[in-house]
Scaffold this active site. Structure first.
Site, PDB file in Angstrom:
ATOM      1  N   GLU A 302       0.857  -1.192   0.000  1.00 42.12           N
ATOM      2  CA  GLU A 302       0.000   0.000   0.000  1.00 42.12           C
ATOM      3  C   GLU A 302       0.888   1.235   0.000  1.00 42.12           C
ATOM      4  O   GLU A 302       1.887   1.288   0.716  1.00 42.12           O
ATOM      5  CB  GLU A 302      -0.907   0.012   1.233  1.00 42.12           C
ATOM      6  CG  GLU A 302      -1.738   1.286   1.387  1.00 42.12           C
ATOM      7  CD  GLU A 302      -2.582   1.289   2.656  1.00 42.12           C
ATOM      8  OE1 GLU A 302      -2.994   0.190   3.091  1.00 42.12           O
ATOM      9  OE2 GLU A 302      -2.805   2.376   3.222  1.00 42.12           O
ATOM     10  N   GLU A 307      -2.742  11.528   3.095  1.00 40.83           N
ATOM     11  CA  GLU A 307      -3.723  11.284   4.144  1.00 40.83           C
ATOM     12  C   GLU A 307      -3.781  12.504   5.046  1.00 40.83           C
ATOM     13  O   GLU A 307      -2.760  13.129   5.327  1.00 40.83           O
ATOM     14  CB  GLU A 307      -3.365  10.051   4.971  1.00 40.83           C
ATOM     15  CG  GLU A 307      -3.562   8.735   4.255  1.00 40.83           C
ATOM     16  CD  GLU A 307      -3.388   7.550   5.191  1.00 40.83           C
ATOM     17  OE1 GLU A 307      -4.383   6.891   5.522  1.00 40.83           O
ATOM     18  OE2 GLU A 307      -2.227   7.294   5.582  1.00 40.83           O
TER      19      GLU A 307
END
Length: 430
Positions: A302, A307
């Site tokens: 990932e 974020e």
């Protein structure tokens, strides 16, 4: 107590079509199958428990297991089609008594992980042992094969009749793979969505659906093709989380290129504004195309391009923090050793910023507005570097969860939005 394992499997035959087209930059695969089918695990199929339990009949027709104050029941279930499932539990309780449930997958895994594939499911009183009710969640990911599972329960006395797995969406590997050159002097765009169409381009994006907690105890139900949660406005993609919508705690949207296109190497960037209120968790990231269910992660890899969480945002100035991270079998957050980078960003919620990663066979670098602030370059083995295989792009807005809700929720907030101007993918050329 042990019981003979028996399954009621209601799947009809499905079609599987594979076609490969090899070129310099893409490989193609097509899969067709049939959602809407069920696998039912009856009470007689439970094979183990944390404590004693009784099997009995209700009205001489429904076999149930009597549960006490808390614990688990174990069962094996064979899943014949990989995909996203609704998981429902049929139960009954004496008047005034309540329960809660959650389902654990792969409880015998070798990584000593707990794979919660439903989150906590509240089960209100059915008011009568004879009155069977059903509760459940949508979207739980399950791969083909036999799954050792546990049904965890807590509360007062209840009776479980069955657990049902209903296929909502068949898993689709990405039919087109782009492999970007990482040799050259300048970046050339090879793929993009500028969000200039009237509607979201479903030839590029898949909607993930459901409210199973997404491995992080998140609160939102991700909806499909619902303009209240995902739409195009003035050349932008709007992802909106809405509180108390459709009878859910929150609704939102999660768009992924899975089942459409995947990418190996290159520069991936998005230009976006993120929301500010406490409780939100906005993300633009990639996930390995090999992901099918929770056992796949983090082996598939990932890459978190951007974020942000609302509690790190200044609601007055809009200043916040951007985070970049990669997750691998050797380094990920459930080991508490993930390798991350963060950078303060002014006006993060009020102005557009460009969030990027540059991904080569040697390293992954994170940037914001063209400025490097993160690098990952560990190559000791496959546990450290699963990034030589293609990844899908994901855009989503979660609410609550282990990170977004770590400092609570803004209870007055009724809506949050991520606004994305574009997503672009580049390769290096001379």
């Amino acid at each position: 107590m042990n019981f003979k394992i028996s399954f009621v499997i209601l799947f009809s035959p499905f079609m599987l079509l594979l076609a490969c087209i090899n070129g310099s930059h893409r490989e193609e695969l097509a899969i067709v199958s049939s959602p809407g089918k069920q696998v039912v695990v009856e009470a007689e199929s439970f094979i183990d428990s944390s404590n004693e339990f009784n099997v009995q009949m209700i009205d001489n027709k429904t076999t149930t297991i009597e549960l006490g104050m808390g614990g688990w029941l174990a069962f094996d279930v064979e899943i014949p089609i990989a995909g996203r499932y609704q998981v429902s539990i049929d139960y009954s309780t004496p008047s005034g008594q309540t329960m809660s449930f959650w389902v654990e997958d792969y409880y015998e895994n070798t990584d000593d992980r707990v794979y919660d594939i439903t989150g906590k499911i509240e089960a209100p009183s059915s008011n009568s042992v004879q009155n069977v009710k059903s509760v459940g969640v949508d979207g739980s990911p399950l791969n083909v094969g036999i799954h050792p599972m546990k049904l965890h329960f807590d509360g007062q006395k209840a009776y479980v009749d069955k657990v049902t797995f209903t296929l909502l969406a068949t898993h689709r590997y990405s039919p087109t793979k782009f492999t970007q050159s990482t040799e050259g002097n300048h970046w050339v765009q090879v793929w993009a969505d500028e969000f200039e169409t009237a509607e979201i381009d479903t030839s590029r994006w898949t909607f993930d659906i459901g409210n199973w907690g997404w491995g992080n105890n998140e609160l939102q139900y991700y909806t499909k093709n619902r303009i209240e949660n995902a739409r195009i406005e003035n050349g932008n993609l709007i992802i909106e989380a809405r509180k108390g919508d459709l009878g859910e705690k929150w609704t939102s949207a999660r768009l992924t290129t899975r089942g459409k296109v995947s990418f190996l190497y290159g520069k991936i960037e998005l230009r976006a504004k993120v929301p500010a209120k406490k409780g939100n968790w906005a993300a633009g990231w990639t996930l390995g195309d090999e992901y099918v269910d929770e056992l796949s992660w983090p082996y598939c890899g990932e890459i978190d391009i951007m974020e942000s969480v609302g509690y790190e945002m200044d609601n007055t100035t809009g200043n916040g923090l951007v985070h970049a991270t990669v997750h691998t079998p050797a380094y990920y957050f459930k080991r508490n050793n993930q390798i991350s980078g963060s950078k303060p960003v002014d006006n993060m919620s009020t102005e557009y910023h460009i969030y990027s990663v540059e991904w080569s066979p040697k390293e992954i670098k994170g940037l914001v507005d063209g400025e490097y602030y993160y690098v990952y370059n560990k190559h000791g083995n496959d546990m450290e570097w699963p990034f030589d295989k293609p990844q899908n792009i994901i855009l989503n807005l979660a609410m609550g969860g282990g990170w977004g809700g770590a400092k609570g929720m803004d209870e007055k907030c009724m809506s949050q939005k991520v606004i994305v101007d574009y997503v672009r993918v580049y390769e290096l050329q001379n």
